[in-house]
Scaffold this active site. Structure first.
Site, PDB file in Angstrom:
ATOM      1  N   ARG A  64      -2.559   0.265   1.320  1.00 46.20           N
ATOM      2  CA  ARG A  64      -1.625  -0.254   0.324  1.00 46.20           C
ATOM      3  C   ARG A  64      -1.890  -1.741   0.095  1.00 46.20           C
ATOM      4  NH1 ARG A  64       1.256   3.809   3.009  1.00 46.20           N
ATOM      5  NH2 ARG A  64       2.825   4.922   1.764  1.00 46.20           N
TER       6      ARG A  64
ATOM      7  N   HIS B 128       2.940  -3.791   1.749  1.00 45.58           N
ATOM      8  CA  HIS B 128       3.600  -2.829   2.638  1.00 45.58           C
ATOM      9  C   HIS B 128       2.575  -1.954   3.366  1.00 45.58           C
ATOM     10  CE1 HIS B 128       7.678  -3.726   1.158  1.00 45.58           C
ATOM     11  NE2 HIS B 128       7.091  -3.845  -0.024  1.00 45.58           N
TER      12      HIS B 128
ATOM     13  N   ASN C  51      14.311  -3.095   0.310  1.00 47.16           N
ATOM     14  CA  ASN C  51      13.906  -4.046   1.350  1.00 47.16           C
ATOM     15  C   ASN C  51      15.080  -4.326   2.274  1.00 47.16           C
ATOM     16  OD1 ASN C  51      11.259  -4.454   0.313  1.00 47.16           O
ATOM     17  ND2 ASN C  51      12.029  -5.963  -1.155  1.00 47.16           N
TER      18      ASN C  51
END
Length: 711
Positions: A93, A96, A169
């Site tokens: 990724r 993340h 988040n």
């Protein structure tokens, strides 16, 4: 004369030289209506273009319909920019990358059927399968866990009406207001492209240069530089949906909603010196903690809370509810708790599940819809594109971890790694094959978007309602306890001390002056920097916003030691009754413990009982534990005094404000470490069973913060 070679066009460089002495600090950058920075091309500054060479007029805002309207698909500059960014890494990724996940379920505890038609919110007691992935943002897959960073809190709910991905988040706001700036923000925080360091760190020139030129980021900066940026574990942090979404009822009546995950065990973080040492002692600290908690039956749990409000509130609220750098204080819109999320099963295979899970913000079931938040609009485009690139095929939903658990019926077919295709003759619709012709649309049950009325010119702009960049950061700062405020100042000072260019440090401080003058002065003093003039502010900072207790970790900390871990440093000859009393008290509090000994073979108690050790002293430092107890015989105390790692165990525990229990014989050890004259109420003598029980209960307060001196 030699023939001139054809030299292919090259992208313009940034024009900076390593030895440049011509860089000037700037506090007067041109700003748009929303306070966003606009830097123009000039005589010595190249014009920004697309990859096709088309000059770009505005690199700060996506094209939208009206000042607060939806983003438009025709925005070729945004599409190209985010498309290229999404495809920069494979297979890891882009952000993340370092994540860890677990399975569980969501259970509804209060029905919302009067507000939303989403099936998941109808029936109290109904459980919906879930998969949650926690992550850091900046680091690579191989980075360490306890970096100072934002933590991803992504929840995939396998509802009866398809997958709902609430991709949030552990911080309720974000760095940027418009998704077009996401590539710039991530590029700035990632390792510099020329040297490829630092890894998983924001303490460098590029990041703070970007931040100092992006005033909208300072609310997020306050959160990340607070203790929220270094959580104790995934189990003790909040989760937020970040954006404003909509609930739609059966009549398509809209209610705005913000989503919150509240940990049942309270909030807890570590301190910076401790985080640095944890990463050295156990770079897998967070993932190990989650694995151990679940496999031991101590299932992590969060309550789902919603903030619900209507258009009237949105119009009267001091800030724009579509601005992702703003939050709505819980005192203004209380959180209504409607369900619980429990993680009760670890993965069978990390790659197949945690690594291949694909979250997409646009995955919402009927009854949930999007607002015109420009960051959310961009994410809805970006995530699908990213998953196709990263997982190699549009058929990533065929991977079990991504497959819905409800019936599916569609005409999508073929492509790389197709595991299922339409059955029968018809692979299109409309068709005249009747019931054998496959699925059809369902206006009653199907997803319907909110029918909003939008007006305004088609332009790239940032609404003026997004322009206040300092009032909420100030509110966050004054909501912290004095010790938390000190940690914020220390963190910013540390980060800027790693920035090489003095003008960037000064520019950051110029923004802090709008948030809190004492904070700015403390940071400047810590850097040996004269106070600069305040940065240009599009709107003045409001000083009438009241502190919010919900924004403080310490004010929302745990009340018990349950779910935490005690480190017991012990030697041969320890009083057997004292040791047994401590273990019993820890178990009574539903906490965990590890025995740390000079030798991994363990210790022998005073009655001859042998006790296994989980850690050898140089492999089990006190930073791995929430509180410590030191149990030693007289001879054992002398032995500990001769072991450098044992001295560090006590010294670090004291420095990190941890509660320290000790047997009477350990007093000589305190003297050897040089702490005998500094022993305080956080150092508790364990001389009988009652003292032991009181000590473990006291550890529920997590830290003895009085030990950390405030200036």
């Amino acid at each position: 004369m030699a023939a001139k070679k054809n030299i292919p066009n090259k992208p313009a460089t940034n024009g900076l030289k390593a030895d440049s002495d011509k860089i000037e600090p700037s506090y007067t950058e041109q700003q748009g209506n929303g306070g966003e920075t606009h830097q123009k091309a000039g005589e010595k500054v190249a014009t920004l273009t697309s990859a096709q060479g088309i000059p770009i007029a505005d690199n700060q805002n996506t094209l939208r319909y009206g000042a607060r309207g939806p983003a438009l698909l025709e925005d070729f500059h945004f599409r190209e920019k985010i498309f290229h960014f999404d495809h920069e890494r494979i297979p890891e990724r882009v952000v993340h990358a370092r994540g860890y996940g677990a399975h569980g379920y969501f259970e509804l505890t209060e029905s919302l059927q009067d507000i939303t038609r989403a099936a998941i919110f109808q029936n109290v007691g109904e459980r919906t399968p879930a998969f949650v992935r926690f992550s850091t943002v900046a680091g690579s897959k191989g980075s360490f866990d306890v970096a100072r960073d934002v933590r991803g809190f992504a929840v995939k709910l396998y509802t009866k009406e398809g997958n709902w991905d609430l991709v949030g988040n552990n911080i309720p706001v974000f760095f940027i207001q418009d998704a077009i700036k996401f590539p710039d923000m991530v590029h700035a925080v990632k390792p510099a492209p020329d040297r490829d360091f630092p890894q998983a760190q924001s303490a460098h020139d590029n990041f703070w240069d970007f931040i100092s030129l992006t005033p909208e980021s300072f609310h997020m900066i306050m959160w990340v530089m607070s203790d929220r940026g270094i959580p104790r574990s995934f189990r003790f942090m909040e989760g937020f949906g970040v954006h404003t979404f909509r609930f739609l009822d059966n009549n398509d009546r809209s209610t705005f909603v913000k989503f919150h995950w509240k940990p049942k065990q309270g909030l807890q973080s570590v301190v910076w010196n401790e985080a640095v040492k944890i990463n050295g002692a156990d770079p897998d600290f967070h993932r190990r903690d989650l694995w151990n908690a679940i496999t031991s039956g101590d299932f992590p749990e969060w309550e789902l809370g919603v903030q619900l409000f209507d258009e009237d509130f949105a119009e009267k609220f001091d800030f724009d509810v579509l601005d992702p750098t703003k939050l709505i204080p819980e005192e203004l819109v209380p959180i209504r708790k409607v369900g619980r999320l429990v993680l009760d099963r670890v993965v069978d295979n990390f790659f197949a599940e945690t690594e291949q899970v694909a979250f997409c913000t646009q995955n919402v079931p009927p009854g949930i819809d999007f607002s015109n938040d420009p960051l959310l609009q961009g994410r809805n485009f970006s995530y699908l594109d990213t998953q196709i690139k990263r997982l190699g095929s549009p058929n990533f939903t065929h991977i079990p971890i991504n497959a819905p658990k409800c019936p599916m019926a569609h005409f999508q077919q073929d492509g790389h790694m197709a595991m299922r295709n339409p059955v029968g003759r018809a692979n299109y619709e409309p068709n005249s094959w009747g019931a054998a012709g496959g699925p059809r649309e369902n206006p009653e049950q199907g997803f319907r978007s909110f029918a909003s009325d939008e007006t305004g010119p088609k332009r790239r702009l940032r609404p003026e309602s997004f322009a206040d960049h300092y009032s909420q950061p100030r509110q966050f700062y004054i909501s912290q306890t004095p010790i938390e405020q000190k940690h914020i100042a220390d963190a910013i000072t540390f980060e800027l001390s790693k920035v090489e260019r003095p003008d960037i440090r000064s520019r950051v401080v110029s923004h802090l002056l709008h948030i809190d003058e004492n904070l700015a002065t403390t940071v400047a003093d810590g850097l040996g920097l004269p106070l600069p003039q305040p940065a240009l502010a599009t709107q003045p900072t409001r000083t009438d916003l009241l502190p919010s207790d919900a924004l403080s970790i310490i004010k929302n900390g745990p009340k018990k030691f349950a779910g935490r871990k005690m480190g017991i440093l012990a030697t041969d000859g320890v009083d057997a009754n004292l040791f047994a009393a401590l273990i019993a008290a820890i178990k009574a509090e539903k906490a965990d413990y590890e025995v740390v000994a000079p030798k991994i073979g363990g210790i022998t108690l005073s009655d001859g009982t042998k006790v296994a050790a989980q850690q050898k002293i140089d492999g089990g430092p006190s930073v791995l534990y929430d509180a410590v107890a030191i149990l030693a015989s007289k001879e054992g105390s002398k032995e500990l005094a001769s072991i450098p790692a044992a001295k560090d165990f006590l010294s670090d525990a004291f420095t990190h404000c941890k509660f320290i229990g000790y047997s009477p014989e350990v007093c000589t050890f305190f003297k050897k470490v040089g702490l005998a004259d500094n022993m305080d109420k956080g150092c508790i003598k364990l001389d009988d069973k009652n003292a032991v029980s009181a000590f473990v209960k006291t550890c529920g307060n997590i830290r003895f913060w009085q030990r950390e001196k405030l200036d």
